[in-house]
Scaffold this motif. Structure first.
Motif, short mmCIF file in Angstrom:
data_model
loop_
_atom_site.label_atom_id
_atom_site.label_comp_id
_atom_site.label_asym_id
_atom_site.label_seq_id
_atom_site.Cartn_x
_atom_site.Cartn_y
_atom_site.Cartn_z
N TYR A 23 0.87 -1.18 0.00
CA TYR A 23 0.00 0.00 0.00
C TYR A 23 0.91 1.23 0.00
N SER A 24 0.36 2.36 -0.34
CA SER A 24 1.14 3.60 -0.32
C SER A 24 1.58 3.92 1.10
N PRO A 25 2.89 3.92 1.39
CA PRO A 25 3.34 4.17 2.77
C PRO A 25 2.88 5.52 3.31
N ALA B 189 13.00 -21.60 5.09
CA ALA B 189 12.86 -22.90 4.45
C ALA B 189 14.14 -23.36 3.77
N SER B 190 15.00 -22.43 3.36
CA SER B 190 16.22 -22.79 2.64
C SER B 190 17.46 -22.80 3.53
N ASN B 191 17.28 -22.64 4.83
CA ASN B 191 18.41 -22.50 5.74
C ASN B 191 18.19 -23.38 6.96
N ASP B 192 19.17 -24.23 7.26
CA ASP B 192 19.05 -25.13 8.40
C ASP B 192 19.43 -24.48 9.73
N SER B 193 19.92 -23.24 9.69
CA SER B 193 20.28 -22.56 10.93
C SER B 193 19.06 -22.44 11.83
N ARG B 194 19.26 -22.60 13.13
CA ARG B 194 18.16 -22.56 14.09
C ARG B 194 18.36 -21.37 15.03
N ILE B 195 17.29 -20.66 15.30
CA ILE B 195 17.34 -19.45 16.12
C ILE B 195 16.20 -19.49 17.12
N ASP B 196 16.24 -18.57 18.08
CA ASP B 196 15.14 -18.47 19.04
C ASP B 196 14.68 -17.02 19.18
N ASN B 197 14.78 -16.27 18.07
CA ASN B 197 14.34 -14.89 18.09
C ASN B 197 14.01 -14.46 16.67
N PHE B 198 13.46 -13.28 16.51
CA PHE B 198 13.10 -12.79 15.19
C PHE B 198 14.31 -12.18 14.50
N ILE B 199 14.31 -12.29 13.17
CA ILE B 199 15.38 -11.69 12.39
C ILE B 199 14.85 -11.40 10.99
N PHE B 200 15.26 -10.25 10.45
CA PHE B 200 15.01 -9.95 9.05
C PHE B 200 16.22 -10.44 8.26
N ASN B 201 15.99 -11.28 7.27
CA ASN B 201 17.13 -11.84 6.54
C ASN B 201 16.94 -11.89 5.03
N ARG B 202 15.90 -11.21 4.53
CA ARG B 202 15.73 -11.15 3.08
C ARG B 202 15.11 -9.81 2.70
N TRP B 203 15.74 -9.16 1.70
CA TRP B 203 15.24 -7.89 1.20
C TRP B 203 15.19 -7.96 -0.32
N THR B 204 14.17 -7.40 -0.91
CA THR B 204 14.06 -7.35 -2.37
C THR B 204 14.10 -5.89 -2.82
N GLN B 205 14.78 -5.64 -3.92
CA GLN B 205 14.93 -4.29 -4.49
C GLN B 205 15.36 -3.29 -3.41
N HIS B 206 16.32 -3.72 -2.60
CA HIS B 206 16.69 -2.91 -1.43
C HIS B 206 17.35 -1.58 -1.79
N LYS B 207 17.80 -1.42 -3.02
CA LYS B 207 18.42 -0.16 -3.43
C LYS B 207 17.42 0.85 -3.97
N ILE B 208 16.17 0.44 -4.08
CA ILE B 208 15.13 1.34 -4.58
C ILE B 208 14.18 1.65 -3.42
N PRO B 209 14.30 2.81 -2.79
CA PRO B 209 13.51 3.09 -1.57
C PRO B 209 12.01 2.87 -1.74
N GLU B 210 11.45 3.24 -2.90
CA GLU B 210 10.00 3.14 -3.07
C GLU B 210 9.52 1.70 -3.25
N LYS B 211 10.41 0.79 -3.66
CA LYS B 211 9.98 -0.57 -3.98
C LYS B 211 10.57 -1.63 -3.06
N SER B 212 11.49 -1.28 -2.21
CA SER B 212 12.14 -2.29 -1.39
C SER B 212 11.14 -2.94 -0.44
N ARG B 213 11.33 -4.22 -0.17
CA ARG B 213 10.50 -4.95 0.78
C ARG B 213 11.40 -5.77 1.70
#
Length: 507
Positions: A6-8, A135-159
């Motif tokens: 949605y429009s931020p 799903a593609s990583n066998d590493s196990r954690i016990d907390n939240f983490i952001f580990n994937r970004w798409t179009q991260h160099k484009i401020p309006e489209k990055s997710r």
């Protein structure tokens, strides 16, 4: 699973409670279903504390359900009308809250007592609380983490994706000018990447942000106060020509943050990897507490940057404190130099530390078999280093430097704790006085019990201070050597006294 785009800016233009209501009806129900699918026994935790779907979405901020330890209290807060009803955290016990309501003449609203999920899982599930990163990583954690970004160099489209699978609500990629209020908004589990906060007035009230992606966030020419970021990803955070007061960055991660030409007051960096470079900043009451297990060399470098910034700002006391801590962690890095200096120890293998392996096993991050394997690899690595004619002298050199730094810390605190020198002097005087007392027959003094103690202390003091009146002298060769060593220690200690107090004025 993801939240649609949605429009931020449309969200920032909403009143705070209208924005929170939108989240309660739209993206937070999706987030709850994602947690049920990914987090171990999350549904059992919800049922135990009576947190249904409606209540989960109306807790502001949502991160309060996961952070901290011990029982927490949430109380319902009516806003404008019944549909804008949210539960907010109260930093008091239930009895204290009810007593306060009675004192104010108010009815006691519905309340919820609960135990934060991660604290509950640690106690109830033990090692079973860990879950896969994605799903593609066998590493196990016990907390939240952001580990994937798409179009991260484009401020309006990055997710930004939480745990690699859940694209969170996008609120970044826009510029917030004056009169856009931040306080009271539920900004947890959101994508705030490339958000720019400008101008002077962004409303009253504290701002709390938990578990959000805040990469490339910018504070520019703004005045902000009472912000708390907890467990956020904050790569390349930038602060330019701004006044920040009462800011906390708790367990946040991030690389290359920069603060420049800004005024910082009561800013804390606690238990994370986020630590900025300071350029031309006025700083007051800056707190830094490194994360447990962080590399001592990295912590030493961060204290060095703090010390340089404090010197540039004319904060002599703070510069002295940071220099002491810088040297202290530098000494710790010398004790285990292998991982910090891989080029000097090119033998291959696991160059880690046994205490780190033990800590990971104790926390449940790795199994006992994996811990034994890692410990064995570390032992073999050290064995290869210490049996190598080329590498053993290097390792020994680091150990000797570490020992020297430890003695320097004990004796005079690297020049920043000169009063320790007097404690050292008293210990030396007492030690040599004891020697003279038990070997009084080898000294030209009355060996009788009545005067032996006083004479021993007297001889130790005048020898240590190199006064040497000559009324009591050693009679044997080895006693002469003992007296000579005390005199040498005395000369060295007196020199440290002068150097220590001179050192205090260098900042």
């Amino acid at each position: 699973m993801s939240v649609p785009y949605y429009s931020p800016m449309s969200f920032w233009l909403m009143p705070n409670e209208e924005f929170n209501e939108w989240r309660a009806q739209n993206d937070l129900p999706l987030l709850r279903e994602f947690f049920i699918a990914r987090l171990p026994r999350f549904k059992d935790w919800l049922d135990e504390f009576g947190i249904d779907a409606e209540l989960f979405c109306r807790i502001v901020p949502t991160g309060a359900l996961f952070t901290g330890s011990g029982r927490k209290l949430l109380a319902r807060e009516e806003i404008a009308c019944e549909k804008h009803s949210f539960f907010r955290l109260r930093k008091m016990t239930r009895g204290q809250f009810e007593q306060r309501c009675r004192e104010l003449g108010q009815a006691v609203p519905p309340v919820l007592e609960f135990e934060p999920y991660f604290d509950w899982a640690k106690k109830r599930l033990g090692r079973e609380r860990y879950f896969r990163l994605d799903a593609s990583n066998d590493s196990r954690i016990d907390n939240f983490i952001f580990n994937r970004w798409t179009q991260h160099k484009i401020p309006e489209k990055s997710r930004a994706s939480l745990l690699g699978d859940f694209e969170t609500l996008k609120l970044g990629g826009v510029t917030l000018n004056e009169r856009i209020y931040l306080g009271g908004r539920n900004l947890d589990f959101a994508d705030l990447d490339h958000l720019v906060v400008k101008d002077r007035w962004h409303g009253p009230g504290a701002v709390e942000i938990n578990y959000s992606s805040c990469r490339h966030m910018v504070f520019a020419e703004t005045l902000l106060h009472h912000f708390e970021f907890r467990q956020c990803d904050m790569d390349r955070l930038t602060c330019q020509k701004s006044d920040l007061h009462n800011f906390k960055f708790v367990e946040c991660t991030g690389k290359q943050p920069e603060f420049s030409d800004s005024r910082l007051s009561k800013v804390s960096f606690l238990k994370g990897t986020l630590f900025p470079d300071f350029t031309a900043c006025e700083m007051e009451d800056i707190t830094y507490k490194p994360r447990r297990g962080r590399s001592p060399a990295a912590v030493s470098d961060e204290y060095r940057r703090l010390r340089s910034a404090a010197q540039g700002a004319g904060k002599r006391f703070e510069a002295s404190k940071y220099y002491y801590l810088e040297r202290k962690f530098e000494r710790r890095s010398l004790a285990s130099p292998y991982a910090e200096n891989p080029a000097l120890f090119p033998v291959g293998g696991n160059s880690g530390r046994l205490p780190d392996v033990a800590a990971r096993w104790w926390k449940g991050e790795i199994s006992g078999a994996q811990a034994l394997k890692d410990a064995g690899e570390i032992f073999l690595f050290r064995l290869r280093v210490w049996t190598s004619p080329k590498l053993m002298p290097r390792a020994l050199g680091f150990k000797l430097r570490c020992l020297g730094a430890l003695l320097e810390e004990i004796v005079w605190g690297y020049g920043e704790r000169p009063l320790r020198i007097f404690a050292t002097a008293l210990c030396l005087i007492a030690f040599y006085a004891a020697v003279y007392y038990f070997y009084a027959s080898e000294l030209s003094m009355d060996p009788s019990q009545a005067t032996r103690l006083v004479n021993s202390i007297y001889l130790s003091v005048i020898t240590f201070t190199t006064v040497g009146y000559g009324d009591i002298t050693p009679k044997t060769e080895h006693m002469k050597l003992i007296c000579a060593t005390e005199a040498l220690f005395g000369c060295f200690t007196m020199g440290l006294v002068v150097a220590g107090f001179s050192n205090k004025s260098r900042y």
